[in-house]
Each structure stands twice: as structure tokens, then as C-alpha cells.
Motif scaffolding. Structure first.
Motif, PDB file in Angstrom:
ATOM      1  N   TRP A  82       0.863  -1.189   0.000  1.00 20.12           N
ATOM      2  CA  TRP A  82       0.000   0.000   0.000  1.00 20.12           C
ATOM      3  C   TRP A  82       0.898   1.237   0.000  1.00 20.12           C
ATOM      4  CZ3 TRP A  82      -1.858  -4.526   1.765  1.00 20.12           C
ATOM      5  CH2 TRP A  82      -3.227  -4.798   1.625  1.00 20.12           C
ATOM      6  N   TYR A  83       0.607   2.198  -0.879  1.00 20.10           N
ATOM      7  CA  TYR A  83       1.444   3.397  -1.001  1.00 20.10           C
ATOM      8  C   TYR A  83       0.601   4.667  -0.937  1.00 20.10           C
ATOM      9  CZ  TYR A  83       5.199   0.344  -2.746  1.00 20.10           C
ATOM     10  OH  TYR A  83       6.156  -0.627  -2.873  1.00 20.10           O
ATOM     11  N   LEU A  84       1.196   5.700  -0.346  1.00 25.91           N
ATOM     12  CA  LEU A  84       0.692   7.068  -0.507  1.00 25.91           C
ATOM     13  C   LEU A  84       1.653   7.771  -1.444  1.00 25.91           C
ATOM     14  CD1 LEU A  84      -1.079   9.540   0.180  1.00 25.91           C
ATOM     15  CD2 LEU A  84       0.469   9.986   2.101  1.00 25.91           C
ATOM     16  N   VAL A  85       1.152   8.217  -2.587  1.00 27.29           N
ATOM     17  CA  VAL A  85       1.973   8.896  -3.589  1.00 27.29           C
ATOM     18  C   VAL A  85       1.670  10.391  -3.522  1.00 27.29           C
ATOM     19  CG1 VAL A  85       2.555   9.077  -6.040  1.00 27.29           C
ATOM     20  CG2 VAL A  85       1.917   6.853  -5.076  1.00 27.29           C
ATOM     21  N   ILE A  86       2.695  11.194  -3.265  1.00 27.28           N
ATOM     22  CA  ILE A  86       2.525  12.649  -3.272  1.00 27.28           C
ATOM     23  C   ILE A  86       3.388  13.233  -4.387  1.00 27.28           C
ATOM     24  CG2 ILE A  86       1.902  12.802  -0.834  1.00 27.28           C
ATOM     25  CD1 ILE A  86       4.736  13.670  -0.203  1.00 27.28           C
ATOM     26  N   ALA A  87       2.902  14.275  -5.036  1.00 23.50           N
ATOM     27  CA  ALA A  87       3.625  14.845  -6.182  1.00 23.50           C
ATOM     28  C   ALA A  87       3.291  16.314  -6.335  1.00 23.50           C
ATOM     29  CB  ALA A  87       3.243  14.093  -7.465  1.00 23.50           C
ATOM     30  N   ASN A  88       4.221  17.047  -6.951  1.00 26.27           N
ATOM     31  CA  ASN A  88       3.901  18.414  -7.367  1.00 26.27           C
ATOM     32  C   ASN A  88       3.009  18.363  -8.602  1.00 26.27           C
ATOM     33  OD1 ASN A  88       6.309  17.363  -8.677  1.00 26.27           O
ATOM     34  ND2 ASN A  88       6.597  19.375  -9.598  1.00 26.27           N
ATOM     35  N   HIS A  89       2.231  19.419  -8.805  1.00 24.74           N
ATOM     36  CA  HIS A  89       1.192  19.380  -9.848  1.00 24.74           C
ATOM     37  C   HIS A  89       1.292  20.622 -10.729  1.00 24.74           C
ATOM     38  CE1 HIS A  89      -2.302  18.179 -11.905  1.00 24.74           C
ATOM     39  NE2 HIS A  89      -3.242  18.663 -11.119  1.00 24.74           N
ATOM     40  N   GLN A  90       1.525  20.407 -12.028  1.00 23.72           N
ATOM     41  CA  GLN A  90       1.697  21.520 -12.946  1.00 23.72           C
ATOM     42  C   GLN A  90       0.766  21.463 -14.153  1.00 23.72           C
ATOM     43  OE1 GLN A  90       6.305  21.964 -13.353  1.00 23.72           O
ATOM     44  NE2 GLN A  90       5.857  19.901 -12.641  1.00 23.72           N
ATOM     45  N   SER A  91       0.347  20.245 -14.525  1.00 22.09           N
ATOM     46  CA  SER A  91      -0.380  20.068 -15.783  1.00 22.09           C
ATOM     47  C   SER A  91      -1.188  18.783 -15.703  1.00 22.09           C
ATOM     48  CB  SER A  91       0.628  19.990 -16.937  1.00 22.09           C
ATOM     49  OG  SER A  91       0.030  19.490 -18.113  1.00 22.09           O
ATOM     50  N   TRP A  92      -2.236  18.684 -16.559  1.00 26.38           N
ATOM     51  CA  TRP A  92      -2.954  17.411 -16.676  1.00 26.38           C
ATOM     52  C   TRP A  92      -2.034  16.297 -17.169  1.00 26.38           C
ATOM     53  CZ3 TRP A  92      -7.239  16.695 -14.242  1.00 26.38           C
ATOM     54  CH2 TRP A  92      -8.131  17.755 -14.039  1.00 26.38           C
ATOM     55  N   VAL A  93      -0.936  16.684 -17.805  1.00 27.01           N
ATOM     56  CA  VAL A  93       0.049  15.699 -18.271  1.00 27.01           C
ATOM     57  C   VAL A  93       0.642  14.931 -17.090  1.00 27.01           C
ATOM     58  CG1 VAL A  93       2.222  15.400 -19.557  1.00 27.01           C
ATOM     59  CG2 VAL A  93       0.552  17.120 -20.292  1.00 27.01           C
ATOM     60  N   VAL A 206      -5.805  11.117   4.839  1.00 25.51           N
ATOM     61  CA  VAL A 206      -5.504   9.762   4.356  1.00 25.51           C
ATOM     62  C   VAL A 206      -4.677   9.015   5.396  1.00 25.51           C
ATOM     63  CG1 VAL A 206      -4.267   8.409   2.620  1.00 25.51           C
ATOM     64  CG2 VAL A 206      -5.644  10.369   1.909  1.00 25.51           C
ATOM     65  N   MET A 207      -3.650   9.677   5.957  1.00 28.80           N
ATOM     66  CA  MET A 207      -2.795   9.027   6.943  1.00 28.80           C
ATOM     67  C   MET A 207      -3.567   8.722   8.221  1.00 28.80           C
ATOM     68  SD  MET A 207      -0.063   8.542   5.346  1.00 28.80           S
ATOM     69  CE  MET A 207       0.804   7.799   6.727  1.00 28.80           C
ATOM     70  N   GLN A 208      -4.509   9.604   8.588  1.00 18.39           N
ATOM     71  CA  GLN A 208      -5.319   9.359   9.776  1.00 18.39           C
ATOM     72  C   GLN A 208      -6.232   8.157   9.579  1.00 18.39           C
ATOM     73  OE1 GLN A 208      -6.900  12.964  11.405  1.00 18.39           O
ATOM     74  NE2 GLN A 208      -8.264  11.929  12.846  1.00 18.39           N
ATOM     75  N   ALA A 209      -6.723   7.997   8.352  1.00 18.71           N
ATOM     76  CA  ALA A 209      -7.633   6.892   8.057  1.00 18.71           C
ATOM     77  C   ALA A 209      -6.900   5.582   7.772  1.00 18.71           C
ATOM     78  CB  ALA A 209      -8.509   7.252   6.851  1.00 18.71           C
ATOM     79  N   MET A 210      -5.692   5.672   7.192  1.00 18.17           N
ATOM     80  CA  MET A 210      -5.005   4.460   6.718  1.00 18.17           C
ATOM     81  C   MET A 210      -3.550   4.361   7.150  1.00 18.17           C
ATOM     82  SD  MET A 210      -6.222   3.986   2.761  1.00 18.17           S
ATOM     83  CE  MET A 210      -5.396   2.407   2.651  1.00 18.17           C
ATOM     84  N   GLY A 211      -3.101   5.245   8.030  1.00 17.90           N
ATOM     85  CA  GLY A 211      -1.676   5.340   8.348  1.00 17.90           C
ATOM     86  C   GLY A 211      -1.009   4.036   8.697  1.00 17.90           C
ATOM     87  N   GLU A 212      -1.691   3.195   9.484  1.00 19.76           N
ATOM     88  CA  GLU A 212      -1.088   1.926   9.896  1.00 19.76           C
ATOM     89  C   GLU A 212      -0.995   0.933   8.746  1.00 19.76           C
ATOM     90  OE1 GLU A 212       0.281   1.595  12.760  1.00 19.76           O
ATOM     91  OE2 GLU A 212      -0.426   3.520  13.518  1.00 19.76           O
ATOM     92  N   GLN A 213      -1.776   1.155   7.700  1.00 20.89           N
ATOM     93  CA  GLN A 213      -1.795   0.224   6.576  1.00 20.89           C
ATOM     94  C   GLN A 213      -0.858   0.652   5.450  1.00 20.89           C
ATOM     95  OE1 GLN A 213      -5.763  -0.649   5.336  1.00 20.89           O
ATOM     96  NE2 GLN A 213      -5.183  -2.542   4.321  1.00 20.89           N
ATOM     97  N   ILE A 214      -0.593   1.952   5.323  1.00 24.01           N
ATOM     98  CA  ILE A 214       0.293   2.446   4.275  1.00 24.01           C
ATOM     99  C   ILE A 214       1.705   1.892   4.504  1.00 24.01           C
ATOM    100  CG2 ILE A 214       1.382   4.509   3.291  1.00 24.01           C
ATOM    101  CD1 ILE A 214      -1.503   4.371   2.518  1.00 24.01           C
ATOM    102  N   SER A 215       2.274   1.253   3.483  1.00 24.69           N
ATOM    103  CA  SER A 215       3.614   0.668   3.605  1.00 24.69           C
ATOM    104  C   SER A 215       4.700   1.725   3.471  1.00 24.69           C
ATOM    105  CB  SER A 215       3.820  -0.411   2.529  1.00 24.69           C
ATOM    106  OG  SER A 215       2.786  -1.361   2.551  1.00 24.69           O
ATOM    107  N   LYS A 216       4.570   2.578   2.444  1.00 20.34           N
ATOM    108  CA  LYS A 216       5.593   3.585   2.167  1.00 20.34           C
ATOM    109  C   LYS A 216       4.933   4.846   1.614  1.00 20.34           C
ATOM    110  CE  LYS A 216       9.235   0.934   3.041  1.00 20.34           C
ATOM    111  NZ  LYS A 216       9.898   0.185   1.989  1.00 20.34           N
ATOM    112  N   VAL A 217       5.648   5.948   1.743  1.00 21.27           N
ATOM    113  CA  VAL A 217       5.269   7.192   1.074  1.00 21.27           C
ATOM    114  C   VAL A 217       6.173   7.355  -0.140  1.00 21.27           C
ATOM    115  CG1 VAL A 217       5.138   9.708   1.253  1.00 21.27           C
ATOM    116  CG2 VAL A 217       4.498   8.281   3.217  1.00 21.27           C
TER     117      VAL A 217
END
Length: 293
Positions: A82-93, A206-217
Motif C-alpha cells: 500500500w502506497y501514498l503517492v505525493i507529487a507536485n502538480h503543474q499540468s494534466w500531463v 488519508v494518513m489518519q484513516a489508513m496510516g497503519e496500513q500504508i507501507s511507504k510514502v
């Protein structure tokens, strides 16, 4: 020549989407039957169809829009975590880039979407069938008028995340909350030259709801050396290169806690997120330096 590429590229995106819309939507309808094993099977089947859809989109890109993707940091990823993916956002691309980079390397990407996007023709129903959460964000002005709405965003996120506990998933959050533009950057007076200020709420919920289940960020930094492209730029083959840096991190205790009720934790969480954004800013600066050298 670029307009010919664009026409064929959009044509194949459209055909590919229409083809895979049918089985994905059917899976979504069958999931309405309240039988847990059947629902789980249909969720798995829908995500497999969506992965194949991404595979053909990637093939379309490689054949008609030969953009070079320079990617680092994929070595630690697994398909069954299980992953939480965070990213910067510039375009629909950005979305096409993330799907292409992570397809079949981690579980299928699930994005938190504004509720209005469910009305997007074809895609809206696909997102619904794939269990993408449709969010109604409560603004500060709405909270001031109606304090009872406080905590509603967390409850909506918690309900959405319940579906994610059935099988491995990658939850994507664009932490800036909106696409980067020079106007937004100036209006925010952001301390980060290439980024908008990070918004902690979405990630915290998301972390409050799933923090114990998320494997990595998974912290993703995307850079367009020739400037931020539109989807039409990408479909026309005018985007020559995209740089992507992936950093896989353990889930630190600074990211798990009661964001709404614990003010000390909220300060620590925001501080940790700002630290990650400073690292992201440094990575973007390094990309720029390589271009100049």
C-alpha cells in the motif's frame, strides 16, 4: 507534422478509453450487488482492465509522441504494498506521466477527485467504477457559516479509504491542491520558487484513516525542462523530455495522528510536509542546474 501526431494520438486515446470503459463500467455495476467476495473480484478485474488501458496509452505515447522520460528511484517499489503517492502538480500531463511511470510497478493509482468530475463523459463513470473517491471540500467560509461541517472532510476520506483496505492500492495526492501557475504562486507568496505551498489536510486525512496500513510514502518530483506543457503539447509530440525523481520513504510517526483534534500534531505534520517540499524544491533546482551545465 505536429498536428497530424496530435490528431492520431487523441484518436487512439479515445478509442482505447471507449474500449476499456465497457468492462470497467460493467464491473462497477456488478459491484453494486452486496456480496463481498464478488465485489472484491470485480474491483480486482476493473483495476486489471485499467492497467491494460494505461499500457495501451503508454504504447500510443511511445509510437506517436516519443517524449523521453528520465526516471530515477523506482528500485524499491513492489506491486503488493500500500502506497501514498505525493507529487507536485503543474499540468494534466502529470496524471499521464504518473500512470506511465508506475503502471504495474505499484498497485493501480487512485486519485482523490472533485465531485464535479464524476460528470466527465465516460471517464467519470470509469473513475466511479474504479472506486476513485469523489470529494466535497469544505472551505473556511463554509465552516464559519456552519460549524457542524467540521470533520466532514475527514469522514468522507475515511469512508473512501475503507474501500482501499480490501486490496493493495496506491493513493495519489497532489499536495498543492491545484496546478501550479505563476499567478497562483504570486498570490500565495509561496516560499518555494518552483512550487505552491503544500496543503496538509488531504494527506493528513488519508494518513489518519489508513496510516497503519500504508507501507511507504512515494514522493514524486516532476519537471518539464521546456516549460509546463498542456495536454495538446504532449499529444502533439512537442514535449521532448520529462524528468521524474522518485523517493520512497518509510511512514514516519510525524505523519500519523489526529490532525483535526491534536494541535501539536498538526504543527508537527505541517512542519514535516514543509520539509518534504523543501527537498522537492532542491530536486527541481538540481534538475535546472543539470540543464545549464
Amino acid at each position: 507534422m505536429s498536428w497530424i501526431r496530435c490528431v492520431f494520438s487523441i484518436f487512439f486515446y479515445t478509442i482505447n478509453t471507449l474500449i476499456w470503459f465497457v468492462p470497467i463500467f460493467i464491473c462497477g455495476l456488478i459491484k453494486l450487488i452486496p456480496i463481498k467476495p464478488l465485489q472484491k473480484l470485480m474491483s480486482w478485474t476493473a483495476k486489471q482492465c485499467a492497467s491494460i488501458w494505461v499500457t495501451f496509452n503508454t504504447l500510443n505515447q511511445k509510437l506517436l509522441t516519443p517524449t523521453k522520460l528520465s526516471v530515477t528511484g523506482l528500485e524499491e517499489l513492489k506491486l503488493k504494498d500500500w502506497y501514498l503517492v505525493i507529487a507536485n502538480h503543474q499540468s494534466w500531463v502529470d496524471i499521464l506521466v504518473l500512470q506511465r511511470v508506475f503502471n504495474r510497478k505499484i498497485p493501480f493509482l487512485n486519485f482523490f477527485l472533485k465531485k464535479e468530475l464524476i460528470y466527465v463523459p465516460v471517464l467519470g463513470l470509469c473513475w466511479w467504477a474504479l472506486d476513485f473517491p469523489f470529494m466535497t471540500r469544505t472551505s473556511k467560509s463554509q465552516l464559519k457559516k456552519n460549524p457542524k461541517l467540521r470533520g466532514k472532510d475527514l469522514e468522507t476520506t475515511r469512508k473512501a479509504c475503507e474501500k482501499f483496505k480490501e486490496m493493495p492500492v496506491s493513493v495519489v495526492n497532489f499536495v498543492e491542491g491545484t496546478r501550479f501557475t505563476a499567478q497562483k504562486h504570486s498570490r500565495q507568496n509561496s516560499p518555494f520558487p518552483h512550487l505552491l505551498k503544500p496543503k496538509a489536510g488531504g494527506v493528513a486525512f488519508v494518513m489518519q484513516a489508513m496510516g497503519e496500513q500504508i507501507s511507504k510514502v512515494v514522493n514524486v518530483t516532476i519537471q518539464y525542462p521546456e516549460g509546463i506543457p498542456t495536454f495538446m503539447d504532449f499529444a502533439s509530440g512537442r514535449v521532448k523530455q520529462i524528468n521524474i525523481h522518485v523517493k520512497v520513504m518509510p511512514v514516519s510517526q510525524e505523519l500519523i495522528g489526529d490532525y483535526t483534534g491534536d494541535s501539536e500534531f498538526r504543527v508537527r505534520f505541517q512542519s514535516e510536509l514543509n520539509r518534504l517540499w523543501q527537498e522537492k524544491e532542491q530536486q527541481l533546482s538540481e534538475f535546472e542546474q543539470k540543464l545549464k551545465s
